[in-house]
Design a protein around this motif. Sequence first.
Motif, PDB file in Angstrom:
ATOM      1  N   TYR A  95     -32.951 -19.790  -3.608  1.00 28.37           N
ATOM      2  CA  TYR A  95     -32.106 -19.730  -2.414  1.00 28.37           C
ATOM      3  C   TYR A  95     -32.494 -18.555  -1.522  1.00 28.37           C
ATOM      4  N   GLU A 136     -25.189 -25.768  -4.333  1.00 29.12           N
ATOM      5  CA  GLU A 136     -23.770 -25.433  -4.382  1.00 29.12           C
ATOM      6  C   GLU A 136     -23.012 -26.333  -5.353  1.00 29.12           C
ATOM      7  N   ASN A 149     -22.782 -28.609   2.369  1.00 31.35           N
ATOM      8  CA  ASN A 149     -21.759 -28.006   1.526  1.00 31.35           C
ATOM      9  C   ASN A 149     -20.445 -27.768   2.249  1.00 31.35           C
ATOM     10  N   THR A 167     -14.086 -23.382  -0.100  1.00 30.62           N
ATOM     11  CA  THR A 167     -15.548 -23.415  -0.150  1.00 30.62           C
ATOM     12  C   THR A 167     -16.127 -24.095   1.085  1.00 30.62           C
ATOM     13  N   ASN A 218     -18.557 -22.316   3.903  1.00 30.41           N
ATOM     14  CA  ASN A 218     -19.866 -22.833   4.295  1.00 30.41           C
ATOM     15  C   ASN A 218     -19.941 -23.142   5.780  1.00 30.41           C
ATOM     16  N   SER A 266     -26.252 -24.933   4.338  1.00 30.11           N
ATOM     17  CA  SER A 266     -24.796 -24.878   4.260  1.00 30.11           C
ATOM     18  C   SER A 266     -24.121 -26.125   4.812  1.00 30.11           C
TER      19      SER A 266
END
Length: 680
Positions: free
Chosen positions: A144, A237, A179, A598, A602, A176
């Motif tokens: 990552y 993720e 996610n 979450t 993101n 991102s």
Amino acid sequence: LLFITYVCITTVESPQHWRNRIMATDGENDFIFSGEESSSNSSFDASRNPFNLRNSDDTSASSGPSELVAILQNIRHPSPLEPGADANDDVLKNPLLSYPSSKRITGGPMLAPPRIVLSRSDLKSRYLVLLLACVYFAGTYYSYDIPASLHKQLSERMGGRDNFETYFSLLYTVYSIPNVILPLFGGLFVDRIGTTRCILVFTVSNLIGQCVFVCGVQLRSWSVMIAGRFIYGLGAESIVVASSTLLANWYGDKEVALAFGVSLALGRMGSVLVDIASPIFAGRGSTVMAAAVGILANLTTVVCALFLFPVEKQAEIRCRRNAEAVQNLTASLLSDGDAYNLMEGEEYIMDDEEDDEEEGEQAVRLSDIRYFGALFWLLSASCLIVYGAVLPFNNIASGLLLERNYFMDPDPGCTLMYPTQCTGGTLASSNPSMNSSGSICTNLHVAPVLPSSLNYTFREEGWLQPSYVLETLHHTDVNCDDPFFSQACTADFCSAQKHATVEAGRTMSIPFAVSAGLSPVFGFLVDRIELRALLTVIAPTMLLIVHTTLAFAGRGSSPIFPLVGQGVAYALFAAVIWPSIPLSVGPGSIGTAFGTVTSIQNCGLAIFPIIIAAIYESSGQRFIPHVEMLFIILTIVGIFIGIVLNIVDASTGSKLNGFQSSTDVSEDGILEEEEVQDII
């Protein structure tokens, strides 16, 4: 890791010890449930058997629910403790928690555990599962952070000085974007397919994504690199969701928090390793080689995922065999096959639907979002803003540290003796840089002066371009992967840059190294001192000091102290924000709450890199001070949100700042009826 694992395993009770725990032993007497032969022919003393268990030689022992009733009666009305024993002893408060302790009730044997069903949390192989989780977390984080650790090298390799930061920021934005949605359904996906299968699918997805990214680096194609990062984001993720389920299955309530902390802390060491190792690989090999190391890291994660299958299979076999034994035991005790309400003797039928409801409590249900209160949304906003001042900073930390500390622009007064000629390598003659007084410019951590222009129309073997004609040479035009620059014309510049990027990589690893070490410690302390809402103000305040120092402390001032502060603030905030989420919603909405937070996080991690790139380009391709001003603004907003959070928390009963009282045991130390039924 091997040493820690060895110590853990050697301190765990053996499986034979667990089997022996089924028997209650006192001196020469062995009390067994059924179907076992006693190792002693000694007489049986029923008065010293508080669980009403029977000796194998005792043919008059009763069977049926009465034995379980006797067990519960001992729990509700335990015998007096031995003289001099502490009245606050855990056995008095909750006899169910006394195992495997050696505490005894006066006149009776060591208590056998009422629950003898073997679970994964009882197996020594849970430490192997934790080790595998740490390894594939580390491999995931390693890949990552590869773009961030190779910021300067990618800038050179991709060529051109225009829009690099925009394309570079897209590498993290596209990661991102998926996610924003996946966390809302990741738990359902894991429940349907299975934990180990999901982890394998996600690690393979990461491997494919990293391979595509490396191909993009080799081809110098932004579109291929961005596609690879998007694929990588699909799995990276989601591994967190699957691993949370895996560790929750393998560790009991008393160990699961520590298991999460250890796996994430050691996993973050992958970020530390890539920051240190990638510049070294790029310097000794090439940028492509440094990126390709991520393929090996992801291949390791796939191997770890494959290892989980036999471990899970063996655990399933052992637990199933134990469950069958317990089922036979229950059938011998309960004549009619039904369980009874042990408190009152009423019939209580075990219903699998209740278990299904409990398992479904953590599932994501989007309809629950409309019931979330102000406390939850303030925590979500704090997560969005504060993480926006931490993780996007790491993405550009290498370039910022080079600009600020390790590869600073030369003094404008320093000029080359021959401004249009090469400075180092096979094409260069003596061409030193000199200041206005005629002295040679030799400043530590300052980039060598480059020629003002180049005009080489021939090509030698190995050079990447047919000619090198540049009316104005900028440092972003120098590609140290090209032998023309690294060996023939600007070898001094490339050598200095290589050492500077290695040093910057070591320095930028400080925040993650500090946070990895402090996360378990802060988690332990926060559980005891609480004051969670107050700490959501302290963490962004520390970040405000950090970014103010980096922006205005002066060129060349040490970045060590600010980056240590960043690591401390990051660890503190992470230890506070995630445990606060369950306290802000109902027990049946925790899964939805975590998925929502979450997704919101993101959203910020997708937007902030684009904003940073726009500020960088509009500031003459400089990070300081304007990019740092963005982080300062974010921390100020984070402090304001934290203050409002404290006000709302105080008005709703101090759920975050208040001390939570234990409800496991009543004030008189005896379990209440509803609590015993919940345990059963």
